[in-house]
Design a protein around this motif. Structure first.
Motif, PDB file in Angstrom:
ATOM      1  N   GLN A  95       0.840  -1.203   0.000  1.00  0.00           N
ATOM      2  CA  GLN A  95       0.000   0.000   0.000  1.00  0.00           C
ATOM      3  C   GLN A  95       0.878   1.258   0.000  1.00  0.00           C
ATOM      4  O   GLN A  95       0.743   2.135   0.839  1.00  0.00           O
ATOM      5  N   LYS A  96       1.731   1.341  -0.978  1.00  0.00           N
ATOM      6  CA  LYS A  96       2.677   2.449  -1.061  1.00  0.00           C
ATOM      7  C   LYS A  96       2.005   3.785  -1.355  1.00  0.00           C
ATOM      8  O   LYS A  96       2.624   4.836  -1.204  1.00  0.00           O
ATOM      9  N   HIS A  97       0.729   3.729  -1.786  1.00  0.00           N
ATOM     10  CA  HIS A  97       0.018   4.991  -1.984  1.00  0.00           C
ATOM     11  C   HIS A  97      -0.338   5.665  -0.655  1.00  0.00           C
ATOM     12  O   HIS A  97      -0.725   6.834  -0.635  1.00  0.00           O
ATOM     13  N   ILE A  98      -0.194   4.919   0.444  1.00  0.00           N
ATOM     14  CA  ILE A  98      -0.426   5.496   1.768  1.00  0.00           C
ATOM     15  C   ILE A  98       0.915   5.983   2.295  1.00  0.00           C
ATOM     16  O   ILE A  98       1.840   5.203   2.513  1.00  0.00           O
ATOM     17  N   THR A  99       1.036   7.288   2.500  1.00  0.00           N
ATOM     18  CA  THR A  99       2.310   7.922   2.817  1.00  0.00           C
ATOM     19  C   THR A  99       2.218   8.707   4.118  1.00  0.00           C
ATOM     20  O   THR A  99       1.158   8.795   4.748  1.00  0.00           O
ATOM     21  N   SER A 100       3.335   9.309   4.490  1.00  0.00           N
ATOM     22  CA  SER A 100       3.360  10.135   5.698  1.00  0.00           C
ATOM     23  C   SER A 100       2.452  11.351   5.575  1.00  0.00           C
ATOM     24  O   SER A 100       2.064  11.954   6.581  1.00  0.00           O
ATOM     25  N   VAL A 101       2.081  11.688   4.353  1.00  0.00           N
ATOM     26  CA  VAL A 101       1.208  12.834   4.119  1.00  0.00           C
ATOM     27  C   VAL A 101      -0.262  12.489   4.346  1.00  0.00           C
ATOM     28  O   VAL A 101      -1.025  13.282   4.901  1.00  0.00           O
ATOM     29  N   ASN A 102      -0.665  11.270   3.936  1.00  0.00           N
ATOM     30  CA  ASN A 102      -2.105  10.942   3.952  1.00  0.00           C
ATOM     31  C   ASN A 102      -2.488   9.791   4.862  1.00  0.00           C
ATOM     32  O   ASN A 102      -3.655   9.409   4.907  1.00  0.00           O
TER      33      ASN A 102
END
Length: 316
Positions: free
Chosen positions: A58-65
């Motif tokens: 789930q690399k689309h989940i980042t420290s931003v979101n």
């Protein structure tokens, strides 16, 4: 060995997914662990670390979101029975200090398993073993704090109605679509709900799931309520599913709630790739621990099939 008073569930998003079905199955595993270790209460510990906010898939989940995804999923952790507390750590050092004080407690995963990032969050292996040894499986509860609300909601909206909770998987409509082969045909579900209304106006369908996955046309049907359209959230949806007469829907996160909640269900378009994880043969009509009116269907949804399966349970 001393008997632990507390069972601790560890859900670390650095290796465990932001996924409804996996979170719910994880809780059932935790409840099995608590029962076997005779723990008197259960606590859930979540680790959402901004430096490693998601797993490898789930690399689309980042420290931003990542907080957005955590917030959307958080209510799902309220289904553990019994649940004493939930703690959320966003600092791994603070979590490690906390964990060091808890090493004598029962845990899922085990502390050694957590250190190795080894968590069986999705399979039924522990659940099936528990069922063979004890003859039952612990059930997920209505999300903590929502029991009175859902009872009043049903009284206000569904008096004398047969309530069918439905989840139609349409990942193709989401911002990050995945596993599109598991999607349902919205056309078939729409025709099914129209047909049922013609033959039985005492049935109401309550659609749950991401608002972006529910096509606008369903709102026009007189026997359909779309939960997200009336301002409700995931906790409300899980409470409604648990309280409904029947759940119908694709094999996905909400289907996991039905699987472990005691609610009669028809899980459609069952994924053959999941058979090894759930330890059933392809084509099996039930899980080993399923009750009488809890059915698996392996084919893609068709009007005739949905109608037959619905009437089978409704008439029972």
């Amino acid at each position: 060995m001393s008997i632990p008073e507390e069972a601790i569930g560890i859900y670390d998003f650095s290796y465990a997914p932001y996924a409804l079905g996996d979170v719910l199955t994880w809780q059932v595993n935790l409840m099995c662990e608590a029962y076997e270790r005779k723990a008197t209460h259960v606590s859930s510990i979540l680790i959402a670390d901004q430096y490693v906010p998601s797993n490898a898939f789930q690399k689309h989940i980042t420290s931003v979101n990542y907080k957005f995804y955590l917030n959307n999923l958080l209510d799902a952790f309220l289904c553990t029975n019994p649940l004493d507390s939930i703690k959320i750590f966003n600092c791994r050092y603070a979590f490690n200090d906390f964990l060091a004080l808890k090493t004598t407690k029962a845990a899922w995963p085990t502390f050694d398993g957590h250190l190795k990032k080894c968590l069986d969050y999705s399979s039924h292996k522990k659940v099936n073993r528990f069922y063979r040894e004890h003859g039952f499986v612990p059930e997920l509860q209505i999300p903590l704090g929502y029991k009175d609300w859902v009872q009043q909601f049903f009284k206000d909206h569904f008096s004398q109605k047969y309530v069918v909770c439905v989840n139609i998987r349409q990942a193709r409509l989401k911002k990050e679509p995945q596993s599109l082969y598991r999607d349902s045909s919205a056309d078939v579900w729409f025709d099914f709900m129209q047909y049922i209304h013609k033959i039985n106006q005492d049935v109401v369908f309550v659609l749950v799931g991401g608002y972006e996955e529910i096509e606008d046309r369903f709102s026009s049907l007189p026997n359909v309520i779309v939960v997200r359209e009336i301002g409700l959230n995931l906790a409300h949806e899980l409470a409604i599913l648990k309280t409904s007469n029947l759940f119908m829907g694709t094999s996905s996160g909400f289907a996991a709630m039905a699987t472990f909640s005691g609610t009669p269900y028809v899980i459609t378009n069952y994924d053959p790739n999941a058979a090894p994880e759930t330890e059933i043969e392809i084509g099996a009509k039930q899980y080993p621990f399923a009750k009488k009116n809890q059915i698996l269907d392996w084919g893609t949804e068709k009007l005739e099939t949905l109608t037959t399966l619905f009437l089978e349970i409704y008439n029972a």
